[in-house]
Motif scaffolding. Structure first.
Motif, PDB file in Angstrom:
ATOM      1  N   GLU A  10       1.657 -10.715  -8.512  1.00 59.69           N
ATOM      2  CA  GLU A  10       0.847 -10.080  -7.473  1.00 59.69           C
ATOM      3  C   GLU A  10      -0.547  -9.701  -7.959  1.00 59.69           C
ATOM      4  O   GLU A  10      -1.380  -9.277  -7.156  1.00 59.69           O
ATOM      5  N   GLY A  63      12.481 -13.278   4.830  1.00 67.30           N
ATOM      6  CA  GLY A  63      11.871 -13.680   3.567  1.00 67.30           C
ATOM      7  C   GLY A  63      12.433 -14.949   2.958  1.00 67.30           C
ATOM      8  O   GLY A  63      13.492 -15.444   3.340  1.00 67.30           O
ATOM      9  N   ILE A 104       7.703 -10.748   3.517  1.00 69.12           N
ATOM     10  CA  ILE A 104       7.379 -11.571   2.358  1.00 69.12           C
ATOM     11  C   ILE A 104       8.474 -11.431   1.309  1.00 69.12           C
ATOM     12  O   ILE A 104       8.852 -10.318   0.923  1.00 69.12           O
ATOM     13  N   LEU A 120       5.719 -14.964  -1.858  1.00 69.64           N
ATOM     14  CA  LEU A 120       4.871 -13.778  -1.928  1.00 69.64           C
ATOM     15  C   LEU A 120       3.386 -14.123  -1.950  1.00 69.64           C
ATOM     16  O   LEU A 120       2.539 -13.248  -1.817  1.00 69.64           O
ATOM     17  N   HIS A 175       4.763  -8.877   6.748  1.00 66.53           N
ATOM     18  CA  HIS A 175       5.043  -7.548   6.198  1.00 66.53           C
ATOM     19  C   HIS A 175       5.354  -7.672   4.716  1.00 66.53           C
ATOM     20  O   HIS A 175       6.246  -8.441   4.328  1.00 66.53           O
ATOM     21  N   ARG A 176       4.643  -6.919   3.891  1.00 65.82           N
ATOM     22  CA  ARG A 176       4.886  -6.924   2.453  1.00 65.82           C
ATOM     23  C   ARG A 176       5.715  -5.727   1.990  1.00 65.82           C
ATOM     24  O   ARG A 176       6.355  -5.781   0.945  1.00 65.82           O
ATOM     25  N   GLU A 177       5.681  -4.659   2.752  1.00 59.65           N
ATOM     26  CA  GLU A 177       6.390  -3.433   2.394  1.00 59.65           C
ATOM     27  C   GLU A 177       7.489  -3.165   3.412  1.00 59.65           C
ATOM     28  O   GLU A 177       7.502  -3.756   4.503  1.00 59.65           O
TER      29      GLU A 177
END
Length: 254
Positions: free
Chosen positions: A138, A44, A82, A87, A102-104
């Motif tokens: 977001e 990230g 991310i 983001l 991948h965000r999670e």
């Protein structure tokens, strides 16, 4: 063959010249690991600010993008988690460079060991101000509004805010010894919570918290905070047995 983890480049600060020096150093690192790299994990904040319009991306960083494309073109999987500074990555890096986004948090088995992987922002107790701000960033409607600013205006404003915030935070990290009290850091507490929920996890790997460190988590897990490429130039490597934290050209910042 080995699996590599690297994070928090924050390309774009504090100046174009300094950022390009770090980018070239990063390319030397990537060239060096490529012969034995089985997978590459970017944890990230590759850029200090990144926003993808439908037809426009921020200028610069083409050397890094080209190098990452070389990895994926050669069949080496590249994963990017991310971060809070990138983001607004919506698909360009996947579609053009072949990077898996991948965000999670991701829990997966690598070479027979169970890993828990995430950038780390907004994880752990407290930090309510940032967690609220992240929801604002977001929000799809807010992103739609920002996208309707001309890129010269939108990106210019965001870069100014990001640069001032980042440089102040970096100065505080160095001068005030941020994260020296490891048990009271959010990521330490977050890892302990996740280890209690899933004792089978062998390794936690985080970015975000810029100080490189490793510590025991739960009964047997090892947590690695990979560090940064602003002043420490650290990375982690997994050889199938353990995760080792290393420094790259630490005494030569050019």
């Amino acid at each position: 063959m080995a699996v590599y983890f690297v994070t928090d480049f924050h390309l774009g600060i504090p100046s174009i010249e300094d950022s390009q020096k770090r980018e070239r150093k990063l390319l030397r690192f990537l060239d060096g690991i490529r012969p034995d790299c089985e997978e590459l994990y970017l944890m990230g904040d590759l850029f200090d600010f990144w926003f993808e319009y439908k037809t426009v991306i921020p200028r610069g960083f083409v050397r890094l993008q080209g190098k990452l494309a070389e990895f994926t073109d050669a069949g080496i999987p590249v994963h990017m988690f991310i971060g809070n500074h990138d983001l607004w990555s919506f698909g360009y890096l996947h579609d053009e460079l072949g990077i898996e986004l991948h965000r999670e948090p991701v829990v997966k088995t690598i070479k027979g060991k169970k890993f828990f992987l995430v950038h780390g922002d907004g994880r752990g107790p407290g930090d309510k101000g940032y967690k609220f701000l992240k929801k604002v960033f977001e929000c799809k409607f807010n992103q739609w509004l920002f996208r309707h600013l001309h890129p010269d205006i939108g990106i210019g404003l965001a870069l100014r805010w990001s640069h001032n915030h980042r440089l102040k935070k970096l100065k505080n990290e160095v001068e005030r010894g941020y994260y020296d009290d490891i048990p009271n850091t959010r990521l330490y507490q977050y890892a302990q919570e996740q280890a209690a929920l899933d004792p089978s996890i062998d390794f936690f790997v985080f970015g975000h918290q810029h100080k490189p460190m490793q510590y025991k988590t739960g009964d047997h897990a090892l947590t690695t905070v990979v560090g940064n490429w602003i002043y420490d130039f650290t990375y982690a490597v997994f050889d199938g047995e353990t995760v080792e934290l290393k420094y790259f050209e630490k005494q030569n910042n050019n």
